[in-house]
Design a protein around this motif. Structure first.
Motif, mmCIF file in Angstrom:
data_model
loop_
_atom_site.group_PDB
_atom_site.id
_atom_site.type_symbol
_atom_site.label_atom_id
_atom_site.label_comp_id
_atom_site.label_asym_id
_atom_site.label_seq_id
_atom_site.Cartn_x
_atom_site.Cartn_y
_atom_site.Cartn_z
ATOM 1 N N GLN A 164 25.876 51.858 20.380
ATOM 2 C CA GLN A 164 27.086 51.664 19.584
ATOM 3 C C GLN A 164 28.136 52.716 19.921
ATOM 4 O OE1 GLN A 164 26.870 51.372 15.355
ATOM 5 N NE2 GLN A 164 25.980 49.331 15.358
ATOM 6 N N GLU B 142 24.888 53.510 14.687
ATOM 7 C CA GLU B 142 23.480 53.146 14.502
ATOM 8 C C GLU B 142 22.612 53.672 15.631
ATOM 9 O OE1 GLU B 142 20.762 49.147 13.626
ATOM 10 O OE2 GLU B 142 22.912 48.972 14.036
ATOM 11 N N ASN B 143 23.183 53.736 16.820
ATOM 12 C CA ASN B 143 22.434 54.193 17.991
ATOM 13 C C ASN B 143 23.413 54.605 19.085
ATOM 14 O OD1 ASN B 143 23.278 51.652 19.156
ATOM 15 N ND2 ASN B 143 21.542 50.695 18.092
ATOM 16 N N SER C 153 17.302 47.994 9.234
ATOM 17 C CA SER C 153 18.225 46.895 8.989
ATOM 18 C C SER C 153 18.439 46.634 7.515
ATOM 19 C CB SER C 153 17.711 45.626 9.682
ATOM 20 O OG SER C 153 16.443 45.269 9.155
ATOM 21 N N GLN D 246 32.306 51.627 12.520
ATOM 22 C CA GLN D 246 31.021 51.053 12.931
ATOM 23 C C GLN D 246 30.851 49.598 12.459
ATOM 24 O OE1 GLN D 246 31.160 53.625 10.748
ATOM 25 N NE2 GLN D 246 30.091 53.013 8.886
ATOM 26 N N HIS E 278 24.559 45.786 7.662
ATOM 27 C CA HIS E 278 23.536 44.777 7.908
ATOM 28 C C HIS E 278 23.326 43.857 6.707
ATOM 29 C CE1 HIS E 278 21.495 47.379 11.252
ATOM 30 N NE2 HIS E 278 22.613 46.803 11.645
ATOM 31 N N ARG F 222 21.260 49.913 6.167
ATOM 32 C CA ARG F 222 22.640 50.090 6.601
ATOM 33 C C ARG F 222 23.532 49.042 5.932
ATOM 34 N NH1 ARG F 222 23.547 53.491 10.953
ATOM 35 N NH2 ARG F 222 25.569 52.486 11.284
ATOM 36 N N ALA G 260 18.862 53.739 10.147
ATOM 37 C CA ALA G 260 18.693 52.797 11.237
ATOM 38 C C ALA G 260 18.034 51.514 10.813
ATOM 39 C CB ALA G 260 17.907 53.471 12.362
#
Length: 282
Positions: free
Chosen positions: A170, A166-167, A4, A126, A10, A7, A2
């Motif tokens: 999403q 990610e969450n 930044s 994603q 990002h 990932r 998660a």
């Protein structure tokens, strides 16, 4: 994943993140290859393809062609699309059996309606949740992807998309755009109680509503390891019962060469050294 800084999506757009150095990992890192192969096998299994005939599949975000290798081993034909030219270069060097196209899935699936019997995607969707350019709108790009994918698939087929959300936001965004495009289905979460083994598979149906496949390891956390082993063993026995050759064996190599000959590709002649393991280099 998660954070930044960890990932991949990002760190930059996929066509830049998957440069030549990163692409090489998918042909040299044994752990990465193993994970990718396992997820590909599970995705193809979830497609529920008929066993009496070969199918024509689409691999979205095909990368270096690791998923395509398993599709070919199962006797199916495939086309792979990816936004990273470096990844496709590695696939060409590996002489994968599928056809390859350089394309951005956020701009849509560039194939005629009803062309494919199914679709798989490993760790790609994603990326559409991020706006890498000022003109990018994640909801619009997701809808464009799903609506054109729906059109390119034959009625009654499935799309199995493995992803790393990610969450929950999403997940909701992705599934909402898929349903808006006409798909039915839902999320299959394997090993939901395991931090490391947990995997998300978006299982989508085209034209007809189907029953979602059963997730692996969903009963309880205590039985995760034994159930994973049971799944692996049953798959191995099933493959042996079908008479499939062991991967990398001489028979496996000869079968792969014969498939390439039938495709009209240039293949070296078979010799007594074909499929023989080489000594390690020091």
């Amino acid at each position: 994943m998660a954070g930044s800084g960890r990932r991949p999506e990002h760190r930059g757009p996929p066509e830049l993140f998957y440069n030549e150095a990163e692409a090489r990992k998918y042909s040299q890192n044994s752990r990465m290859i193993e994970i990718q192969s396992q997820m590909s096998e599970r995705a193809v299994e979830l497609l529920g393809l008929p066993e009496d005939r070969p199918c024509f599949l689409l691999d979205v975000g095909c990368g270096s062609g690791l998923s395509g290798d398993y599709i070919s081993e199962e006797g199916h034909h495939w086309v792979g699309m990816d936004i990273s030219s470096a990844m496709l270069d590695v696939a060409l060097e590996r002489e994968v059996e599928g056809d390859l196209i350089l394309a951005d899935m956020g701009q849509g699936i560039p194939f005629r309606p009803g062309m494919f019997d199914g679709c798989v995607s490993i760790s790609a969707v994603q990326w559409l949740c991020n706006a890498d350019k000022k003109t990018h709108s994640p909801p619009k790009r997701l809808y464009r992807f799903f609506s054109t994918l729906y059109s390119a698939l034959a009625r009654g087929s499935r799309a199995i998309l493995q992803l790393y959300p990610e969450n929950s936001e999403q997940l909701e965004l992705i599934t909402a755009q898929a349903m808006k495009a006409g798909f039915t289905g839902g999320m299959v979460v394997d090993y939901p109680n395991s931090a490391k083994a947990k995997k998300f598979f978006l299982c989508l149906f085209v034209g007809t509503a189907g029953v979602l496949p059963k997730a692996l390891g969903a009963e309880c956390a205590d039985g995760e390891e034994s159930q994973q082993a049971k799944f692996t063993n049953e798959r191995t026995r099933f493959r042996n019962a079908k008479g499939k050759s062991v991967k990398k064996s001489r028979d496996w190599v000869l079968e792969k060469k014969e498939r390439r000959r039938r495709q009209g590709k240039e293949v070296r002649a078979d010799t007594r050294y074909t499929g023989r393991k080489r000594r390690p280099r020091f």
